[in-house]
Design an enzyme around this catalytic site. Structure first.
Site: not given
Length: 355
Positions: A43, A90, A123-124
């Site tokens: 992101t 990710s 972030t995932d």
């Protein structure tokens, strides 16, 4: 005929002054720490169609160089260069990218003039990459991962600020020897303990049980503690010549659980299974026969908890090694690496106790 104004003493003084100002500026820049930013996408490199869009945007659009250019003040903090490792969300980070990234980190940190590394990431699965690096990086120099919850085009985009703070932390001499860190939302977290806790909010990365390593206040890092578990140069994991990682899967516990997911994993030939058990790592009666069959075939089984925090304790009613306080996704990372060293369950359990 043109008349030329005589060169005045004041002009000479001004010229000398400007020369020394430029020399001083150049000398200051060269004295700043050297930080390399490795970009993987996510992101923080994403864009949307309007400043109001915070979901459904396209990740991995901006390049590493574009990210650096978006934060001009980086040049006052460190000598920063950038490299592109990948440019994906990710959720698409795989073992191949993990190995490529880790090997590049180790090569860069082995260079005496490199002071630290910053990695931009989605972030995932950020915590998985961070914990992987925490186990395989062979340097005490700072390695900091950062990301954003909002794309670069959003009115509330957090990526630029997070990147600046990540570089500030990586450039700090106090950051050395603390293991791999995640810096987001003014907080400095340990890769070993932190996890993503919310799908949307900016302060999603938290460590409920152990606390943060420190905070960034007014662009100054303040460290409070160190991670207790062994990391980086104190682990036995060497990925220098690894071309692939052992196949380890996670199966999720729930009511009315069925065993065929475990049977499929056994048939597929996996090397390890992580059970994301209910509560404190509980296993239903329905799956225990399949787990025992897996163990008989030499597949290493690890019990973890789907709750996200807390310890998994020994219980004679269940089978498998104990993840202790590692969540399922981090348990998978450690089990993959453990299997590159040994297949012996007691030795692997000791690794879960140490790292």
């Amino acid at each position: 005929m043109r008349k030329y104004k005589p060169f005045q003493l004041n002009d000479i003084i001004k010229t000398i002054f400007c020369f020394f100002v430029l020399l001083s500026f150049s000398s200051h820049a060269e004295s700043l720490p050297k930080i390399v930013v490795l970009a993987t996408g996510g992101t923080i490199a994403g864009t949307g169609t309007s400043e109001m869009q915070t979901t459904g945007y396209k990740p991995g659009v901006l390049t590493a160089d574009m990210l650096l250019k978006s934060v001009p003040s980086l040049s006052s903090v460190a000598q920063v260069s950038a490299e592109q490792i990948s440019n994906v969300g990710s959720d698409n980070i795989n073992n191949e990218i993990l190995l490529k990234l880790a090997k590049r980190v180790n090569v860069l940190l082995a260079q005496p003039d490199i002071n630290g590394i910053v990695i931009t990431h989605g972030t995932d699965t950020l915590e998985e990459t961070a914990y992987f690096l925490n186990l395989v990086v062979k340097s005490k120099k700072p390695v900091v991962l950062t990301a954003s919850m909002r794309p670069s085009t959003a009115i509330s985009a957090d990526g630029r600020g997070n990147l600046l703070q990540a570089v500030i932390v990586a450039a700090s001499h106090e950051a050395s020897g603390r293991g791999v860190m995640i810096v987001m939302n003014d907080r400095i977290s340990s890769a070993r303990y932190v996890t993503k806790t919310n799908a949307n909010t900016l302060d999603t990365f938290k460590d409920y049980e152990h606390g943060y390593l420190g905070h960034v206040v007014d662009q100054v890092p303040h460290f409070e503690m160190r991670a207790g578990k062994l990391n980086t140069t104190d682990t036995p994991f060497d990925i220098t010549n690894l071309k692939m990682l052992p196949d380890v899967v996670i199966n999720y516990g729930y009511q009315n659980e069925v065993p065929y997911m475990y049977d499929a994993a056994i048939e597929h030939g996996v090397k390890g299974i992580v059970v994301a058990g209910t509560g404190g790592g509980s296993e239903s009666l329905a799956i225990i026969p399949s787990l025992k069959k897996a163990i008989e075939k030499g597949i290493v089984v690890v019990r973890s908890s789907r709750t996200g925090s807390g310890y998994v304790a020994g219980d004679p009613a269940y089978v498998g090694l104990l993840s202790n306080d590692l969540n399922p996704q981090k348990s998978r990372i450690l089990l993959m690496l453990a299997l590159t060293v040994t297949n012996d369950p007691p030795q692997i359990q000791e690794m879960f106790n140490k790292y």
